[in-house]
Design a protein around this motif. Structure first.
Motif, PDB file in Angstrom:
ATOM      1  N   PRO A 132     -68.992  41.916  72.264  1.00  0.00           N
ATOM      2  CA  PRO A 132     -67.596  42.186  71.917  1.00  0.00           C
ATOM      3  C   PRO A 132     -67.112  43.480  72.576  1.00  0.00           C
ATOM      4  O   PRO A 132     -67.858  44.455  72.622  1.00  0.00           O
ATOM      5  N   ASP A 133     -65.886  43.472  73.076  1.00  0.00           N
ATOM      6  CA  ASP A 133     -65.344  44.703  73.658  1.00  0.00           C
ATOM      7  C   ASP A 133     -64.710  45.569  72.561  1.00  0.00           C
ATOM      8  O   ASP A 133     -64.722  45.204  71.374  1.00  0.00           O
ATOM      9  N   ASP A 134     -64.174  46.732  72.985  1.00  0.00           N
ATOM     10  CA  ASP A 134     -63.645  47.686  72.005  1.00  0.00           C
ATOM     11  C   ASP A 134     -62.500  47.098  71.191  1.00  0.00           C
ATOM     12  O   ASP A 134     -62.376  47.356  69.996  1.00  0.00           O
ATOM     13  N   LYS A 135     -61.644  46.329  71.891  1.00  0.00           N
ATOM     14  CA  LYS A 135     -60.501  45.729  71.197  1.00  0.00           C
ATOM     15  C   LYS A 135     -60.989  44.799  70.087  1.00  0.00           C
ATOM     16  O   LYS A 135     -60.511  44.855  68.960  1.00  0.00           O
ATOM     17  N   PHE A 136     -61.951  43.936  70.443  1.00  0.00           N
ATOM     18  CA  PHE A 136     -62.498  43.016  69.446  1.00  0.00           C
ATOM     19  C   PHE A 136     -63.080  43.795  68.270  1.00  0.00           C
ATOM     20  O   PHE A 136     -62.811  43.493  67.112  1.00  0.00           O
ATOM     21  N   ARG A 137     -63.869  44.834  68.584  1.00  0.00           N
ATOM     22  CA  ARG A 137     -64.509  45.622  67.523  1.00  0.00           C
ATOM     23  C   ARG A 137     -63.480  46.241  66.586  1.00  0.00           C
ATOM     24  O   ARG A 137     -63.623  46.239  65.362  1.00  0.00           O
ATOM     25  N   GLN A 138     -62.400  46.735  67.193  1.00  0.00           N
ATOM     26  CA  GLN A 138     -61.385  47.422  66.403  1.00  0.00           C
ATOM     27  C   GLN A 138     -60.646  46.441  65.491  1.00  0.00           C
ATOM     28  O   GLN A 138     -60.462  46.701  64.301  1.00  0.00           O
ATOM     29  N   VAL A 139     -60.225  45.308  66.065  1.00  0.00           N
ATOM     30  CA  VAL A 139     -59.480  44.329  65.275  1.00  0.00           C
ATOM     31  C   VAL A 139     -60.395  43.724  64.206  1.00  0.00           C
ATOM     32  O   VAL A 139     -60.036  43.619  63.033  1.00  0.00           O
ATOM     33  N   TYR A 140     -61.608  43.368  64.637  1.00  0.00           N
ATOM     34  CA  TYR A 140     -62.544  42.735  63.700  1.00  0.00           C
ATOM     35  C   TYR A 140     -62.867  43.673  62.538  1.00  0.00           C
ATOM     36  O   TYR A 140     -62.859  43.264  61.370  1.00  0.00           O
ATOM     37  N   SER A 141     -63.143  44.948  62.869  1.00  0.00           N
ATOM     38  CA  SER A 141     -63.489  45.912  61.805  1.00  0.00           C
ATOM     39  C   SER A 141     -62.366  46.045  60.799  1.00  0.00           C
ATOM     40  O   SER A 141     -62.606  46.199  59.591  1.00  0.00           O
ATOM     41  N   THR A 142     -61.132  46.016  61.296  1.00  0.00           N
ATOM     42  CA  THR A 142     -59.985  46.142  60.397  1.00  0.00           C
ATOM     43  C   THR A 142     -59.926  44.959  59.426  1.00  0.00           C
ATOM     44  O   THR A 142     -59.751  45.148  58.216  1.00  0.00           O
ATOM     45  N   VAL A 143     -60.110  43.757  59.966  1.00  0.00           N
ATOM     46  CA  VAL A 143     -60.070  42.565  59.103  1.00  0.00           C
ATOM     47  C   VAL A 143     -61.242  42.594  58.123  1.00  0.00           C
ATOM     48  O   VAL A 143     -61.094  42.283  56.936  1.00  0.00           O
TER      49      VAL A 143
ATOM     50  N   LEU B 168     -54.209  44.550  48.328  1.00  0.00           N
ATOM     51  CA  LEU B 168     -55.455  45.283  48.572  1.00  0.00           C
ATOM     52  C   LEU B 168     -55.870  45.170  50.038  1.00  0.00           C
ATOM     53  O   LEU B 168     -56.271  46.153  50.669  1.00  0.00           O
ATOM     54  N   ALA B 169     -55.770  43.969  50.588  1.00  0.00           N
ATOM     55  CA  ALA B 169     -56.156  43.748  51.978  1.00  0.00           C
ATOM     56  C   ALA B 169     -55.048  44.198  52.924  1.00  0.00           C
ATOM     57  O   ALA B 169     -55.294  44.806  53.973  1.00  0.00           O
ATOM     58  N   ARG B 170     -53.816  43.906  52.518  1.00  0.00           N
ATOM     59  CA  ARG B 170     -52.680  44.206  53.399  1.00  0.00           C
ATOM     60  C   ARG B 170     -52.568  45.713  53.668  1.00  0.00           C
ATOM     61  O   ARG B 170     -52.230  46.140  54.772  1.00  0.00           O
ATOM     62  N   ALA B 171     -52.881  46.513  52.659  1.00  0.00           N
ATOM     63  CA  ALA B 171     -52.780  47.969  52.833  1.00  0.00           C
ATOM     64  C   ALA B 171     -53.715  48.441  53.946  1.00  0.00           C
ATOM     65  O   ALA B 171     -53.350  49.302  54.759  1.00  0.00           O
ATOM     66  N   VAL B 172     -54.909  47.884  54.007  1.00  0.00           N
ATOM     67  CA  VAL B 172     -55.884  48.283  55.032  1.00  0.00           C
ATOM     68  C   VAL B 172     -55.373  47.908  56.425  1.00  0.00           C
ATOM     69  O   VAL B 172     -55.464  48.690  57.378  1.00  0.00           O
ATOM     70  N   ILE B 173     -54.795  46.718  56.518  1.00  0.00           N
ATOM     71  CA  ILE B 173     -54.313  46.230  57.820  1.00  0.00           C
ATOM     72  C   ILE B 173     -53.064  47.007  58.243  1.00  0.00           C
ATOM     73  O   ILE B 173     -52.904  47.355  59.420  1.00  0.00           O
ATOM     74  N   GLU B 174     -52.215  47.315  57.278  1.00  0.00           N
ATOM     75  CA  GLU B 174     -51.016  48.103  57.596  1.00  0.00           C
ATOM     76  C   GLU B 174     -51.387  49.507  58.051  1.00  0.00           C
ATOM     77  O   GLU B 174     -50.796  50.044  58.986  1.00  0.00           O
ATOM     78  N   GLU B 175     -52.386  50.062  57.404  1.00  0.00           N
ATOM     79  CA  GLU B 175     -52.799  51.420  57.750  1.00  0.00           C
ATOM     80  C   GLU B 175     -53.312  51.474  59.189  1.00  0.00           C
ATOM     81  O   GLU B 175     -53.194  52.503  59.866  1.00  0.00           O
ATOM     82  N   ALA B 176     -53.883  50.377  59.658  1.00  0.00           N
ATOM     83  CA  ALA B 176     -54.366  50.318  61.042  1.00  0.00           C
ATOM     84  C   ALA B 176     -53.256  49.879  62.009  1.00  0.00           C
ATOM     85  O   ALA B 176     -53.522  49.589  63.175  1.00  0.00           O
ATOM     86  N   ASN B 177     -52.021  49.829  61.472  1.00  0.00           N
ATOM     87  CA  ASN B 177     -50.842  49.465  62.271  1.00  0.00           C
ATOM     88  C   ASN B 177     -50.828  48.021  62.755  1.00  0.00           C
ATOM     89  O   ASN B 177     -50.249  47.718  63.793  1.00  0.00           O
ATOM     90  N   TYR B 178     -51.479  47.147  62.022  1.00  0.00           N
ATOM     91  CA  TYR B 178     -51.444  45.724  62.363  1.00  0.00           C
ATOM     92  C   TYR B 178     -50.686  44.914  61.304  1.00  0.00           C
ATOM     93  O   TYR B 178     -50.845  43.697  61.233  1.00  0.00           O
ATOM     94  N   GLY B 179     -49.908  45.594  60.475  1.00  0.00           N
ATOM     95  CA  GLY B 179     -49.206  44.914  59.383  1.00  0.00           C
ATOM     96  C   GLY B 179     -48.435  43.679  59.826  1.00  0.00           C
ATOM     97  O   GLY B 179     -48.478  42.636  59.179  1.00  0.00           O
ATOM     98  N   GLN B 180     -47.742  43.809  60.956  1.00  0.00           N
ATOM     99  CA  GLN B 180     -46.929  42.688  61.462  1.00  0.00           C
ATOM    100  C   GLN B 180     -47.789  41.512  61.917  1.00  0.00           C
ATOM    101  O   GLN B 180     -47.301  40.399  62.062  1.00  0.00           O
ATOM    102  N   ALA B 181     -49.045  41.796  62.197  1.00  0.00           N
ATOM    103  CA  ALA B 181     -49.929  40.768  62.778  1.00  0.00           C
ATOM    104  C   ALA B 181     -50.708  39.993  61.714  1.00  0.00           C
ATOM    105  O   ALA B 181     -51.496  39.120  62.041  1.00  0.00           O
ATOM    106  N   PHE B 182     -50.472  40.337  60.430  1.00  0.00           N
ATOM    107  CA  PHE B 182     -51.100  39.607  59.323  1.00  0.00           C
ATOM    108  C   PHE B 182     -49.999  38.766  58.689  1.00  0.00           C
ATOM    109  O   PHE B 182     -49.440  39.121  57.671  1.00  0.00           O
ATOM    110  N   GLY B 183     -49.708  37.640  59.344  1.00  0.00           N
ATOM    111  CA  GLY B 183     -48.503  36.882  58.998  1.00  0.00           C
ATOM    112  C   GLY B 183     -48.670  35.830  57.921  1.00  0.00           C
ATOM    113  O   GLY B 183     -47.748  35.075  57.655  1.00  0.00           O
TER     114      GLY B 183
END
Ligand code: ZN
Length: 361
Positions: A239-250, A273-288
């Motif tokens: 996995p590359d850095d992008k994958f690691r970052q997105v995966y870790s957030t989820v 509970l989950a949405r707060a973690v994803i929003e904090e990583a600035n992916y809020g819009q991507a958890f649709g």
């Protein structure tokens, strides 16, 4: 089934209904045990009748011993008058979420013509809310279904190689589910790799899976009518850095939900509970989508765990916990487990291998 019929009758009393006509297939099965694909239940305080056509009367007799079997043929107008002849009362509930406009017209015309004195009351969702709280035997079937799903996932993904197409992988998973004892698919297996993984419900394509791409797999077995639902995101190669970052957030979002959900919580608060973690990583819009949903005779049922859900999570409910991040052009990550609320806390029913990112906070 007697226990279920009694719970339904309590609801009829509470809502001042004299009887209810059940047409939704899973509700019909839940209340009667009858797994055929056509028929109606008519349940009043005194009677429980299963109306079905000649193809199913034998099956109905053996599967639904608590019901009087009533053979029907032709249009509703031909048999409804006899079915309701001795019903009495004035208030007949029907499942407005399922009854078609055409069927509703037939129903109301027939009731008028027979001068039954019955009027129709929409009561959609009544049986669905009974179904949300599982009995021990139901939890056992879902657990078995989840176990089969875990086994099929691990067996197939342990040997998958880059260059395999999404369709090939989906078929391998489907075969393995059947070989492990699944009686049907809970839903069509999803395999979405690379940019396709940005679509939460992508259909498997001819795309060949490449090393380093995210591969979202979503699958479920069915046992005794009961579904399971499992998602994992895998990566063939490093996995590359992008994958690691997105995966870790989820992963962190899912862990936060599993750790934080408890009995009495609303579907909205569980999702948060989950949405707060994803929003904090600035992916809020991507958890649709919502965090999760109930699973039982249907792959999606009550309760709902989402931003708009006022459902209350209760003991013996079974639901998915499945945060995701979807990035157009890149792909997506979803991790989904099935849990039962057991003595106030979610207990996982799915145990398929899950890549665990190095914890960095
Ligand atoms: Zn799901």
């Amino acid at each position: 089934m007697n226990n279920r019929i009694n719970r339904l009758r309590q609801e009829l009393t509470r809502r001042e209904l004299d009887a209810i006509l059940i047409s939704q297939p899973q509700n019909r099965r839940y209340l009667s045990g009858f797994s055929g694909s056509a028929g109606f239940l008519l349940i009043s305080k005194q009677e429980a009748v299963l109306a079905t056509d000649f193809r199913y009367t034998e099956q109905a007799t053996s599967q639904a011993p608590d019901y009087k079997i009533f053979q029907i043929s032709g249009s509703l107008a031909a048999w409804l008058p006899e079915l309701i002849a001795n019903l009495g009362g004035s208030n007949l509930g029907f499942e407005d979420g399922h009854v078609t406009f055409a069927l509703h017209q037939q129903l109301s015309n027939t009731l008028k013509e027979t001068k039954s004195g019955l009027s129709l009351t929409p009561v959609g969702g009544l049986v669905e809310s009974l179904r949300a709280i599982k009995e021990p035997e139901e939890i056992e079937l879902i657990a078995k279904s989840a176990e089969i799903t875990d086994a099929a996932f691990e067996e197939v993904t342990d040997r998958v190689q880059p260059g395999t197409t999404e369709k090939q992988l989906a078929w391998e998973l489907e075969k393995s589910l059947r070989e492990h004892g699944s009686e049907a698919m809970a839903f069509e297996v999803i395999v979405a790799s690379g940019p396709n993984a940005a679509l939460p419900h992508a259909r498997p394509s001819e795309h060949q899976i490449q090393p380093g791409e995210p591969v979202v797999i979503d699958m479920g077995a069915r046992v005794g009518g009961y579904c399971s639902d499992l998602s994992r995101t895998i990566c063939l190669g490093t996995p590359d850095d992008k994958f690691r970052q997105v995966y870790s957030t989820v992963f962190k979002a899912q862990s936060a939900a599993i750790a934080g959900i408890n009995e009495g919580m609303s579907g909205h608060d569980a999702d948060a509970l989950a949405r707060a973690v994803i929003e904090e990583a600035n992916y809020g819009q991507a958890f649709g989508h919502a965090l999760g949903h109930g699973v039982g005779l249907a792959a999606h049922e009550e309760p709902r765990l989402g931003p708009n859900s006022e459902d209350t999570l209760r003991n013996n409910m079974v639901f998915s916990i499945e945060p995701g991040i979807y990035l157009s052009g890149w792909g997506g990550v979803r991790i989904e487990d099935l849990a039962v609320m057991d003595s106030g806390r979610p207990r996982l029913l799915s145990n398929a291998k899950k890549w665990k990112p190095e914890v960095s906070s």
